[in-house]
Scaffold this active site. Structure first.
Site, PDB file in Angstrom:
ATOM      1  N   TYR B  33     -72.390  53.060  26.056  1.00  0.00           N
ATOM      2  CA  TYR B  33     -72.292  53.330  27.488  1.00  0.00           C
ATOM      3  C   TYR B  33     -71.111  54.238  27.806  1.00  0.00           C
ATOM      4  O   TYR B  33     -70.263  54.504  26.948  1.00  0.00           O
ATOM      5  CB  TYR B  33     -72.199  52.021  28.289  1.00  0.00           C
ATOM      6  CG  TYR B  33     -70.864  51.316  28.239  1.00  0.00           C
ATOM      7  CD1 TYR B  33     -70.499  50.525  27.158  1.00  0.00           C
ATOM      8  CD2 TYR B  33     -69.957  51.444  29.285  1.00  0.00           C
ATOM      9  CE1 TYR B  33     -69.274  49.884  27.121  1.00  0.00           C
ATOM     10  CE2 TYR B  33     -68.724  50.799  29.259  1.00  0.00           C
ATOM     11  CZ  TYR B  33     -68.392  50.017  28.183  1.00  0.00           C
ATOM     12  OH  TYR B  33     -67.182  49.394  28.147  1.00  0.00           O
ATOM     13  N   LYS B 145     -68.024  53.156  21.900  1.00  0.00           N
ATOM     14  CA  LYS B 145     -68.139  52.507  23.218  1.00  0.00           C
ATOM     15  C   LYS B 145     -69.512  51.850  23.336  1.00  0.00           C
ATOM     16  O   LYS B 145     -70.446  52.413  23.904  1.00  0.00           O
ATOM     17  CB  LYS B 145     -67.916  53.544  24.322  1.00  0.00           C
ATOM     18  CG  LYS B 145     -67.502  52.949  25.653  1.00  0.00           C
ATOM     19  CD  LYS B 145     -66.935  54.003  26.588  1.00  0.00           C
ATOM     20  CE  LYS B 145     -66.730  53.483  27.991  1.00  0.00           C
ATOM     21  NZ  LYS B 145     -65.634  52.515  28.115  1.00  0.00           N
ATOM     22  N   GLU B 178     -55.257  47.351  22.760  1.00  0.00           N
ATOM     23  CA  GLU B 178     -55.628  47.844  24.088  1.00  0.00           C
ATOM     24  C   GLU B 178     -55.986  46.653  24.956  1.00  0.00           C
ATOM     25  O   GLU B 178     -56.043  45.523  24.471  1.00  0.00           O
ATOM     26  CB  GLU B 178     -56.811  48.823  23.986  1.00  0.00           C
ATOM     27  CG  GLU B 178     -58.035  48.232  23.304  1.00  0.00           C
ATOM     28  CD  GLU B 178     -59.164  49.253  23.088  1.00  0.00           C
ATOM     29  OE1 GLU B 178     -58.998  50.425  23.411  1.00  0.00           O
ATOM     30  OE2 GLU B 178     -60.232  48.824  22.599  1.00  0.00           O
ATOM     31  N   LEU B 202     -60.295  52.430  21.709  1.00  0.00           N
ATOM     32  CA  LEU B 202     -61.182  53.421  22.303  1.00  0.00           C
ATOM     33  C   LEU B 202     -60.409  54.709  22.604  1.00  0.00           C
ATOM     34  O   LEU B 202     -59.324  54.647  23.173  1.00  0.00           O
ATOM     35  CB  LEU B 202     -61.790  52.879  23.601  1.00  0.00           C
ATOM     36  CG  LEU B 202     -62.867  53.800  24.170  1.00  0.00           C
ATOM     37  CD1 LEU B 202     -64.191  53.566  23.444  1.00  0.00           C
ATOM     38  CD2 LEU B 202     -63.034  53.601  25.659  1.00  0.00           C
TER      39      LEU B 202
END
Lengths: 282, 282
Positions: B33, B145, B178, B202
């Site tokens: 996505y 992702k 993260e 990411l």
């Protein structure tokens, strides 16, 4: 009969069953599942599967669903399918809500099932299958049966691309975990060994049935960690699972297991499992 | 306008958009996505997002989709939404196929999008937010992702249950990775530091824009690993992301960051980001 689906109380052909795009199962993989097999017209170990389904839901703080709701749905779907040997796939997601990570649990869960026929036996049951080993790259809660299984599909595809049946996940340190949709057993000097349950291993129902068979047949067994050298050096190796049943592994990382033939204890356990699946007295 | 969805070539109200239950995105989390924000009527950094979307698809061996197909769909959906400030969510799954782990890629991918309004600013942008740290329990390819983000939702919920905004994932050894949907930056002695890209992080678009701003504003910056003590000891901490924008973090694990107020460099970077989002000359 066409393959059937159950969706929130209704039975319909699979191709008519749709879920909203904002189902959290679709956008977050926020869903759990089970797969129950029916042999000779009877659902095998349904209670064990539903117990595990409820465990998975509790682990993710899903709102509970009465067991009777699921039992009724599975039973109705299986009856409607008019199949003798079938697989019932059950998926429960946290339901439909505008996309945001945190969840309110104010929405009802979404219950989806499918019924499909199962082949009479696993295609590799007779002659065994080959596998590769692969470093585990899944998340750390594989004890919960969720749809976070993209890595499992990638590992399975990697195996297929290499011309073998499946992949066995091993830890960074070479500790054996499980295959992409099965538990792993070895047999050494007459004893069956499988890794103990950890957050990296699914508590398999067939794994549990195998323990029962071992007790009944006075085959020694042990839950104990082991590493790749011990896997390679086993007398027999097999995978276990609801669809996998007991699947002999005759080659690992291109090396034969023992003499590369299906071993006697694997064969015995398989026959005993099949008898139980068919409801014959143990 | 109602919130709109795009589904395989058609635009419709979100509540009319459904996918088959055997979409691999639903049963395996086999989907990628992106989320593109529009500010002042303009989609921000669309090319970067689509480049990353294609990278995600390649990493999972999805069949390719012409970029122009996506650009057209995003543009049409955004135009139809008649919004000035909106978020376009794009999800591409490996399509619909009878459930089995291995994939043939003979089925077309499934493309789903939604357009929703975005608030004028992040609710915590002004005063900053509190976070907890949490050992990372996600899979090992968070650089892709995908919708394998159930652990992210569980971590976010854990934060919310503790009364804070979000959670920062740290490795077993305490290395900062993260947040649940954002990258992490610290500022120490006037220099911005963020962890380097690894399979656990990411490659954020906003992260990249921040580097550009730092260069332009001659703010020193560095991609470097750091651990929890350095996070606690930072002069300023912020999260970055498309929805997160630049979000000051003023408390970590119940301890204030520096004096517990939003720091000057965070404020400056935020203002510069907002200018760029609005298309003002840098």
């Amino acid at each position: 009969m066409p393959e059937l689906a159950y969706l929130n109380g209704k039975i319909m052909p699979i191709e008519k069953a749709f879920v909203p795009i904002e189902d959290r199962g679709y956008q977050f993989g926020d869903a759990v599942y089970e797969y129950i097999a029916a042999h000779s017209g009877k659902l095998f170990r349904m209670d064990d599967h539903l117990e595990r389904l409820e465990q998975s839901m509790r682990a993710l703080s899903f709102p509970p669903v009465p067991r009777q709701t699921i039992v009724q749905a599975v039973t109705d779907l299986f009856a409607a399918s008019q199949m003798e040997r079938a697989g019932i796939y059950i998926q429960i997601s946290r339901g439909v809500a505008p996309r945001e990570h945190a969840f309110s649990n104010r929405k009802p869960v979404q219950i989806v099932m499918t019924a499909k026929s199962l082949p009479d036996a696993h295609p590799h049951a007779q002659n065994g299958a080959a596998v590769i080993t692969l470093e585990d790259f899944r998340w750390s809660r594989c004890d919960i049966k969720t749809v976070q299984i993209l890595p499992n599909t990638l590992a399975k595809q990697k195996a297929v691309d290499k011309g073998v049946y499946d992949a066995i996940f091993i830890s960074e340190k070479g500790v054996i975990r499980e295959a992409t949709s099965s538990n792993v057993f070895i047999i050494k000097d007459g004893k069956a060994v499988t890794p103990p349950l950890t957050p990296n291993i699914l508590p398999g129902i067939t794994r549990k049935v195998i323990f029962e068979i071992c007790k009944n047949e006075t085959i020694p067994f042990e839950e104990r960690s082991f590493t790749t050298p011990e896997l390679y050096d086993a007398d027999e190796v097999f995978l276990s699972g609801t669809v996998t049943e007991i699947l002999p592994i005759v080659s690992i990382d291109e090396k034969p297991v023992a003499d590369g033939k299906v071993g006697p204890l694997t064969g015995k356990l398989y026959r005993e499992l099949r008898r139980r699946e068919k409801g014959e007295p143990s």
